[in-house]
Design an enzyme around this catalytic site. Structure first.
Site, PDB file in Angstrom:
ATOM      1  N   ARG A  23     192.137 -26.893 -40.799  1.00 24.53           N
ATOM      2  CA  ARG A  23     191.649 -26.036 -39.704  1.00 24.53           C
ATOM      3  C   ARG A  23     192.604 -25.995 -38.522  1.00 24.53           C
ATOM      4  O   ARG A  23     192.171 -25.938 -37.373  1.00 24.53           O
ATOM      5  CB  ARG A  23     190.261 -26.495 -39.228  1.00 24.53           C
ATOM      6  CG  ARG A  23     189.149 -26.239 -40.210  1.00 24.53           C
ATOM      7  CD  ARG A  23     188.736 -24.770 -40.182  1.00 24.53           C
ATOM      8  NE  ARG A  23     187.770 -24.470 -41.220  1.00 24.53           N
ATOM      9  CZ  ARG A  23     186.459 -24.354 -41.005  1.00 24.53           C
ATOM     10  NH1 ARG A  23     185.973 -24.493 -39.815  1.00 24.53           N
ATOM     11  NH2 ARG A  23     185.658 -24.082 -42.002  1.00 24.53           N
ATOM     12  N   ARG A  27     189.328 -21.840 -33.713  1.00 22.94           N
ATOM     13  CA  ARG A  27     188.738 -21.645 -32.384  1.00 22.94           C
ATOM     14  C   ARG A  27     189.246 -22.556 -31.274  1.00 22.94           C
ATOM     15  O   ARG A  27     189.065 -22.255 -30.102  1.00 22.94           O
ATOM     16  CB  ARG A  27     187.214 -21.780 -32.481  1.00 22.94           C
ATOM     17  CG  ARG A  27     186.575 -20.553 -33.095  1.00 22.94           C
ATOM     18  CD  ARG A  27     185.123 -20.791 -33.391  1.00 22.94           C
ATOM     19  NE  ARG A  27     185.011 -21.858 -34.386  1.00 22.94           N
ATOM     20  CZ  ARG A  27     183.880 -22.187 -34.990  1.00 22.94           C
ATOM     21  NH1 ARG A  27     182.762 -21.565 -34.688  1.00 22.94           N
ATOM     22  NH2 ARG A  27     183.858 -23.148 -35.887  1.00 22.94           N
ATOM     23  N   ARG A  36     189.692 -13.062 -31.763  1.00 22.94           N
ATOM     24  CA  ARG A  36     188.331 -12.959 -32.287  1.00 22.94           C
ATOM     25  C   ARG A  36     187.392 -12.176 -31.379  1.00 22.94           C
ATOM     26  O   ARG A  36     186.328 -11.730 -31.819  1.00 22.94           O
ATOM     27  CB  ARG A  36     187.757 -14.371 -32.502  1.00 22.94           C
ATOM     28  CG  ARG A  36     188.091 -14.964 -33.838  1.00 22.94           C
ATOM     29  CD  ARG A  36     187.173 -14.444 -34.955  1.00 22.94           C
ATOM     30  NE  ARG A  36     185.962 -15.250 -35.070  1.00 22.94           N
ATOM     31  CZ  ARG A  36     184.731 -14.798 -34.907  1.00 22.94           C
ATOM     32  NH1 ARG A  36     184.524 -13.547 -34.607  1.00 22.94           N
ATOM     33  NH2 ARG A  36     183.699 -15.605 -35.063  1.00 22.94           N
ATOM     34  N   ASP A  71     189.137 -18.088 -46.295  1.00 22.89           N
ATOM     35  CA  ASP A  71     187.964 -18.963 -46.335  1.00 22.89           C
ATOM     36  C   ASP A  71     187.581 -19.229 -47.777  1.00 22.89           C
ATOM     37  O   ASP A  71     187.778 -18.358 -48.642  1.00 22.89           O
ATOM     38  CB  ASP A  71     186.776 -18.333 -45.590  1.00 22.89           C
ATOM     39  CG  ASP A  71     185.698 -19.371 -45.314  1.00 22.89           C
ATOM     40  OD1 ASP A  71     185.760 -20.015 -44.261  1.00 22.89           O
ATOM     41  OD2 ASP A  71     184.814 -19.569 -46.178  1.00 22.89           O
ATOM     42  N   TYR A 146     176.818 -23.442 -51.563  1.00 24.16           N
ATOM     43  CA  TYR A 146     176.567 -22.305 -50.666  1.00 24.16           C
ATOM     44  C   TYR A 146     175.792 -21.200 -51.379  1.00 24.16           C
ATOM     45  O   TYR A 146     174.870 -20.599 -50.819  1.00 24.16           O
ATOM     46  CB  TYR A 146     177.892 -21.753 -50.108  1.00 24.16           C
ATOM     47  CG  TYR A 146     178.451 -22.653 -49.023  1.00 24.16           C
ATOM     48  CD1 TYR A 146     177.905 -22.643 -47.745  1.00 24.16           C
ATOM     49  CD2 TYR A 146     179.483 -23.546 -49.285  1.00 24.16           C
ATOM     50  CE1 TYR A 146     178.381 -23.488 -46.751  1.00 24.16           C
ATOM     51  CE2 TYR A 146     179.967 -24.391 -48.294  1.00 24.16           C
ATOM     52  CZ  TYR A 146     179.416 -24.357 -47.037  1.00 24.16           C
ATOM     53  OH  TYR A 146     179.874 -25.198 -46.059  1.00 24.16           O
TER      54      TYR A 146
HETATM   55  O1  CP3 Z   1     193.296 -23.429 -40.763  1.00 29.28           O
HETATM   56  C1  CP3 Z   1     192.704 -23.589 -41.864  1.00 29.28           C
HETATM   57  O2  CP3 Z   1     192.297 -24.703 -42.242  1.00 29.28           O
HETATM   58  C2  CP3 Z   1     192.638 -22.422 -42.811  1.00 29.28           C
HETATM   59  C3  CP3 Z   1     191.492 -21.619 -42.808  1.00 29.28           C
HETATM   60  C4  CP3 Z   1     190.163 -22.103 -43.349  1.00 29.28           C
HETATM   61  C5  CP3 Z   1     188.930 -21.570 -42.891  1.00 29.28           C
HETATM   62  N1  CP3 Z   1     187.933 -22.086 -43.657  1.00 29.28           N
HETATM   63  C6  CP3 Z   1     188.773 -20.590 -41.796  1.00 29.28           C
HETATM   64  C7  CP3 Z   1     187.496 -20.569 -41.079  1.00 29.28           C
HETATM   65  C8  CP3 Z   1     189.849 -23.008 -44.374  1.00 29.28           C
HETATM   66  C9  CP3 Z   1     190.781 -23.891 -45.172  1.00 29.28           C
HETATM   67  C10 CP3 Z   1     188.445 -22.974 -44.561  1.00 29.28           C
HETATM   68  C11 CP3 Z   1     187.746 -23.763 -45.588  1.00 29.28           C
HETATM   69  C12 CP3 Z   1     186.292 -23.811 -45.581  1.00 29.28           C
HETATM   70  N2  CP3 Z   1     185.412 -22.818 -45.279  1.00 29.28           N
HETATM   71  C13 CP3 Z   1     185.543 -24.920 -46.018  1.00 29.28           C
HETATM   72  C14 CP3 Z   1     186.107 -26.192 -46.558  1.00 29.28           C
HETATM   73  C15 CP3 Z   1     186.721 -26.997 -45.489  1.00 29.28           C
HETATM   74  C16 CP3 Z   1     185.784 -27.905 -44.785  1.00 29.28           C
HETATM   75  O3  CP3 Z   1     185.646 -27.759 -43.573  1.00 29.28           O
HETATM   76  O4  CP3 Z   1     185.257 -28.776 -45.469  1.00 29.28           O
HETATM   77  C17 CP3 Z   1     184.186 -24.604 -45.910  1.00 29.28           C
HETATM   78  C18 CP3 Z   1     183.020 -25.500 -46.223  1.00 29.28           C
HETATM   79  C19 CP3 Z   1     184.114 -23.258 -45.451  1.00 29.28           C
HETATM   80  C20 CP3 Z   1     182.905 -22.436 -45.229  1.00 29.28           C
HETATM   81  C21 CP3 Z   1     182.773 -22.065 -43.812  1.00 29.28           C
HETATM   82  N3  CP3 Z   1     183.585 -21.154 -43.151  1.00 29.28           N
HETATM   83  C22 CP3 Z   1     181.829 -22.548 -42.889  1.00 29.28           C
HETATM   84  C23 CP3 Z   1     180.779 -23.592 -43.195  1.00 29.28           C
HETATM   85  C24 CP3 Z   1     182.074 -21.897 -41.682  1.00 29.28           C
HETATM   86  C25 CP3 Z   1     181.260 -21.958 -40.425  1.00 29.28           C
HETATM   87  C26 CP3 Z   1     181.448 -23.239 -39.733  1.00 29.28           C
HETATM   88  C27 CP3 Z   1     182.161 -23.045 -38.458  1.00 29.28           C
HETATM   89  O5  CP3 Z   1     183.095 -23.828 -38.208  1.00 29.28           O
HETATM   90  O6  CP3 Z   1     181.778 -22.149 -37.709  1.00 29.28           O
HETATM   91  C28 CP3 Z   1     183.198 -21.061 -41.852  1.00 29.28           C
HETATM   92  C29 CP3 Z   1     183.825 -20.223 -40.804  1.00 29.28           C
HETATM   93  C30 CP3 Z   1     185.297 -20.402 -40.624  1.00 29.28           C
HETATM   94  N4  CP3 Z   1     186.236 -20.440 -41.621  1.00 29.28           N
HETATM   95  C31 CP3 Z   1     185.976 -20.497 -39.385  1.00 29.28           C
HETATM   96  C32 CP3 Z   1     187.347 -20.599 -39.660  1.00 29.28           C
HETATM   97  C33 CP3 Z   1     188.516 -20.727 -38.697  1.00 29.28           C
HETATM   98  C34 CP3 Z   1     185.290 -20.434 -38.027  1.00 29.28           C
HETATM   99  C35 CP3 Z   1     185.999 -19.428 -37.203  1.00 29.28           C
HETATM  100  C36 CP3 Z   1     185.279 -18.379 -36.474  1.00 29.28           C
HETATM  101  O7  CP3 Z   1     184.056 -18.231 -36.489  1.00 29.28           O
HETATM  102  O8  CP3 Z   1     186.068 -17.644 -35.861  1.00 29.28           O
END
Ligand code: CP3
Length: 339
Positions: A23, A27, A36, A71, A146
């Site tokens: 990540r 944000r 965003r 994602d 999910y």
């Molecule tokens: O920089 C990076 O790591 C690359 C991008 C990346 C994202 N998601 C972007 C993202 C990666 C590698 C992921 C993986 C991901 N997505 C996982 C596995 C990693 C982990 O944390 O265990 C999971 C479970 C997801 C599913 C997911 N996507 C969730 C549960 C959420 C909401 C939680 C949250 O943080 O709000 C997301 C949204 C998400 N994916 C964001 C980002 C940067 C949040 C960004 C936003 O809302 O602008």
């Protein structure tokens, strides 16, 4: 090209320990929040030029690898399970999977056809980057959770009801997800990523015997196939203190270690014939720089300069993180690990 990260994954000798963060785009960065303001997460991801920009944002911090901005849930939509990221709630699957019929209707997609924007982003990034690019996919259990729960879950009750109560349906679901993940990782590698990470983030919620019975064969099939291509494969999960031997056995050039498991004993259990990635507590980045760098030093001490360590957090950066602390830890790891 700075290839420290790839050399460390292969357990070759390196001048210093490579560092990147799960990540690392997102944000906590003001540039990301600005992009965003006018767009949804999916709009950013589905516009390759914008996904490229976001992927590149953390490069100013001096990290040794980039991770594709995408994602893990993206393949679910073309498989037939549409979803959205709802404000404040995380992902919401519109029609969660509850029965065999729905599982049978899920499509085993061709990533070139169904996720072309991800592969375009990879191709564009490869022209810009001076560090290796990491592609990724979710693990079949994590994706299934999910699909079945409809979003995030505290205890995975619906997922486990299907797994324990309808093992044939479960197996069919895992097989479809595993095949999609296998094709998707292969497609990212063909498009140019230098390494891939499997995010099986929630497998730590399973007892080892259940992991072995219901999940491991599907993960093994994916990892064995993808590793045969020759690029490093990172196998990551959280809450995995009881599962490390079984995760290692399922595959991975490098095993990701969460922040609750001491890295030295974790590595001894995984075996020194594999690399390890991790494992600083992401929340240690929320305190002073001195606290953050002390935590970084603890991780370096546990790795003891052995070949095969990739410095990272034990899970993703949290949105409240001060950018300066991330930069300070990168600089610290560069200096303190120099050999
Ligand atoms: O920089 C990076 O790591 C690359 C991008 C990346 C994202 N998601 C972007 C993202 C990666 C590698 C992921 C993986 C991901 N997505 C996982 C596995 C990693 C982990 O944390 O265990 C999971 C479970 C997801 C599913 C997911 N996507 C969730 C549960 C959420 C909401 C939680 C949250 O943080 O709000 C997301 C949204 C998400 N994916 C964001 C980002 C940067 C949040 C960004 C936003 O809302 O602008």
């Amino acid at each position: 090209m700075n290839d420290l990260f790839l050399r460390a994954c292969r357990r070759e000798r390196v001048e210093r320990t490579p560092v990147w963060f799960m990540r690392q785009a997102g944000r906590y960065m003001p540039e990301y929040r600005k992009m965003r303001e006018a767009r949804t997460l999916l709009e950013l991801i589905k516009t390759p030029e914008l996904a490229v920009q976001v992927t590149l944002q953390p490069m100013v911090l001096g990290v040794d690898a980039a991770i594709l901005f995408a994602d893990i849930l993206l393949p679910l939509e073309p498989m037939g399970a549409s979803f959205e990221f709802a404000k404040g709630e995380g992902p919401v699957i519109h029609e969660p999977i509850a029965n065999r019929d729905q599982i049978d209707r899920l499509r085993v997609i061709d990533p070139e056809e169904s996720l072309p924007y991800v592969l375009s982003t990879v191709r564009l990034l490869k022209r810009e980057l001076k560090v290796p690019l990491i592609g990724f996919a979710g693990g079949p259990f994590t994706l299934a959770s999910y699909l079945v729960e409809g979003g995030k879950s505290a205890n995975f009750a619906k997922t486990k009801r299907l797994m324990f109560g309808a093992p044939d349906a479960w197996s069919a679901l895992m097989e479809k997800l595993g095949e999609v993940v296998r094709r998707y990782l292969r497609a990212q590698i063909a498009a140019g990523v230098d390494a891939v990470q499997l995010f099986d983030s929630w497998v730590g919620d399973l007892a080892p015997a259940d992991y072995v019975q219901y999940v491991q064969p599907h993960v093994r099939r994916v990892l064995t196939d993808v590793e045969s291509i020759g690029v490093p494969v990172i196998h990551f999960g959280t809450g995995t203190a009881a599962l490390l031997e079984e995760m290692r056995s399922a595959g991975g050039t490098v095993v990701g270690v969460d922040f609750c498991t001491p890295l030295d004993s974790a590595w001894a259990r995984i075996g020194y014939d594999r690399g390890v990635q991790g494992n600083m507590d992401p929340c240690a980045l929320l305190a002073t720089r001195a606290v953050a760098t002390a935590h970084a030093q603890r991780v370096l001490d546990a790795a003891a300069g052995r070949p095969g360590h990739v410095f990272n957090l034990g899970h993703g950066i949290v949105p409240e993180t001060p950018v300066d602390n991330v930069r300070a830890v990168v600089e610290y790891v560069r200096q303190a690990s120099a050999r």
